[in-house]
Design an enzyme around this catalytic site. Structure first.
Site, short mmCIF file in Angstrom:
data_model
loop_
_atom_site.label_atom_id
_atom_site.label_comp_id
_atom_site.label_asym_id
_atom_site.label_seq_id
_atom_site.Cartn_x
_atom_site.Cartn_y
_atom_site.Cartn_z
N ASP A 76 -26.31 6.58 35.25
CA ASP A 76 -25.90 5.87 34.04
C ASP A 76 -25.69 4.41 34.44
O ASP A 76 -24.73 4.08 35.12
CB ASP A 76 -24.60 6.49 33.51
CG ASP A 76 -24.06 5.76 32.27
OD1 ASP A 76 -24.67 4.75 31.85
OD2 ASP A 76 -23.03 6.21 31.72
N LYS B 254 -24.46 -3.61 26.56
CA LYS B 254 -23.59 -4.25 27.54
C LYS B 254 -24.34 -5.40 28.21
O LYS B 254 -23.93 -6.54 28.12
CB LYS B 254 -23.11 -3.25 28.61
CG LYS B 254 -21.87 -2.45 28.27
CD LYS B 254 -22.08 -1.39 27.22
CE LYS B 254 -20.84 -0.67 26.80
NZ LYS B 254 -20.60 0.61 27.44
N TRP C 299 -16.45 7.06 32.21
CA TRP C 299 -17.74 7.45 31.62
C TRP C 299 -18.33 8.66 32.32
O TRP C 299 -18.91 9.54 31.68
CB TRP C 299 -18.71 6.27 31.59
CG TRP C 299 -18.27 5.24 30.58
CD1 TRP C 299 -17.81 3.99 30.84
CD2 TRP C 299 -18.22 5.41 29.15
NE1 TRP C 299 -17.47 3.37 29.66
CE2 TRP C 299 -17.71 4.21 28.63
CE3 TRP C 299 -18.54 6.45 28.28
CZ2 TRP C 299 -17.52 4.02 27.25
CZ3 TRP C 299 -18.35 6.27 26.91
CH2 TRP C 299 -17.85 5.06 26.42
C1 LIG Z 1 -20.51 1.94 27.06
C2 LIG Z 1 -20.88 2.97 28.04
C3 LIG Z 1 -21.32 4.23 27.63
C4 LIG Z 1 -21.39 4.65 26.17
O1 LIG Z 1 -22.42 4.03 25.52
P1 LIG Z 1 -22.72 4.32 23.97
O2 LIG Z 1 -23.95 3.53 23.72
O3 LIG Z 1 -21.54 3.88 23.19
O4 LIG Z 1 -22.95 5.78 23.85
C5 LIG Z 1 -21.69 5.13 28.62
N1 LIG Z 1 -21.63 4.81 29.92
C6 LIG Z 1 -21.21 3.61 30.34
C7 LIG Z 1 -21.16 3.31 31.80
C8 LIG Z 1 -20.81 2.65 29.42
O5 LIG Z 1 -20.38 1.45 29.83
#
Ligand SMILES: *Cc1c(COP(=O)(O)O)cnc(C)c1O
Length: 378
Positions: free
Chosen positions: A188, A212, A119
């Site tokens: 993030d 998540k 990511w």
């Molecule tokens: C799933 C995820 C993303 C992407 O998220 P979206 O909502 O699909 O854009 C970005 N960073 C991390 C750490 C993730 O687990």
């Protein structure tokens, strides 16, 4: 499909999906109970105006719960946005890097990125389209199995920001503590938001898509230090400006009402049923160690991806020596109602995502199955 046939398929499995992921059953039951008519609103949450008194209250309650759970200081603003974490990969440099200057006051500032997995790599790719970017750590040489120590990071005081991924969902490596940074730290937290208390004052910006660890797909939480809002220039496309969203209380356009409602219920569950983020962290440690103990007990059977001190409490990743073992493991898991354990194609093997809402019972069942599998095939 007839109604009764649909019912036959309505058995819930233990869902180890990386995302969208498991939600607390009590939250789903409440959503079900209130779906036709939100008490007092005369309509479903799906039908309710975002300007209605009821929805404004729902959004405000969700915001207040986040503020209480994370002890978010007054210096920071909470925003509810759309576009997922991926849009943040772009919005962050568009707002915080575009036009930013280094300490000379005349040269463009640099955004620094710490790459500990997939990511982070995507994030840096988007930032490069926007400005000057420097990767200050890249775990590529060890296939993203470890985190840097702070002595490995040279953060520039005049960087526009420093970006990190607190939990790399695919590799299963996670920072368990808040880093310190002289430049605004951008994190993030998509796959580990609300898994532990955080010191928000150490961050310039924290963001997380909900699907998540915090709710359904559709809403992304952004917690931004208010002084950074001044970096959003007036000529940005409206939706892309943090300043716009902050000025309008996340109602610059129609917010994702259902996702915010559900996120509010998840935060209520953490606060009232679990007992807050310290208690949540304790549960998460117990669940993760239940699985990692088995990985460590049978190290030739379960070959862990992450180095021990970099392991994630959210996504447990391991491989087998052969593809046959992996196939047999997944097949046996399915027979035990243990679902979505297949790892991401880039890492292979198994990934057990054991987010906040995964019950201990599911984790125990997985650990028992792993023990049985290792004894039988070892
Ligand atoms: C799933 C995820 C993303 C992407 O998220 P979206 O909502 O699909 O854009 C970005 N960073 C991390 C750490 C993730 O687990």
């Amino acid at each position: 499909m007839t109604a009764s046939a649909a019912n036959l398929n309505a058995k819930r499995l233990y869902n180890f999906s990386p995302g969208p992921a498991v939600l607390p059953v009590s939250v789903l039951e409440r959503v079900r109970d209130e779906m036709l008519c939100l008490p007092g609103a005369g309509a479903s949450i799906l039908e309710l105006s975002h300007r209605s008194k009821q929805f404004i209250e729902i959004q405000e309650n969700a915001r207040q719960r986040l503020i209480r759970l994370l002890k978010i200081p007054d210096s920071h603003e909470v925003l509810f946005l759309q576009g997922g974490a991926r849009l943040q990969f772009s919005m962050i440099p568009i707002n915080l890097l575009r036009g930013a200057k280094d300490k000379t006051g005349s040269n463009p500032a640099v955004a620094q990125y710490i790459l500990t997995g997939t990511w982070g790599k995507y994030a840096v790719g988007e930032a490069k389209k926007e400005g000057s970017v420097e990767t200050i750590y890249d775990a590529k040489s060890t296939n993203y199995d470890r985190l840097p120590s702070s002595s490995e990071l040279s953060i520039r005081e005049d960087a526009a920001y420093v970006h990190m991924t607190t939990n790399e969902t695919i590799q299963g490596v996670q920072f368990q503590n808040d880093l310190s940074s002289p430049a605004p730290l951008v994190a993030d937290c998509s796959s580990d938001f609300l898994y532990r208390p955080m010191d928000i004052s150490k961050y310039g910006l924290v963001y997380a898509c909900a699907q998540k660890n915090a709710g359904p797909a559709g809403v992304t939480v952004v917690i931004i230090r208010k002084d950074l809002l001044e970096r959003s220039t007036d000529n940005l496309p409206g939706y892309l400006s943090y300043k716009n969203h902050a000025a309008e209380g996340s109602m610059w356009n129609t917010p994702p009402t259902f996702a915010i409602y559900t996120l509010g219920l998840v935060t209520q569950w953490i606060e009232e049923t679990i007992g807050g983020l310290d208690a949540m962290l304790k549960v998460n440690h117990e669940k993760a160690s239940t699985v990692y103990n088995i990985v460590d007990k049978f190290p030739t059977m379960f070959i862990g991806h992450a180095q021990k001190d970099s392991r994630s409490l959210m996504n447990v990743t391991f491989k087998f020596a052969t593809e046959e073992l992996e196939k047999a493991f997944l097949k046996g898991a399915e027979a035990r109602d243990l679902d979505s354990l297949k790892g991401h194609r880039s890492v292979g093997g198994i990934r057990a995502s054991i987010y906040n809402a995964m019950p201990m019972a599911g984790v125990k069942l997985l650990a028992e199955y792993m023990t049985e599998f290792a004894n039988k095939n070892g």
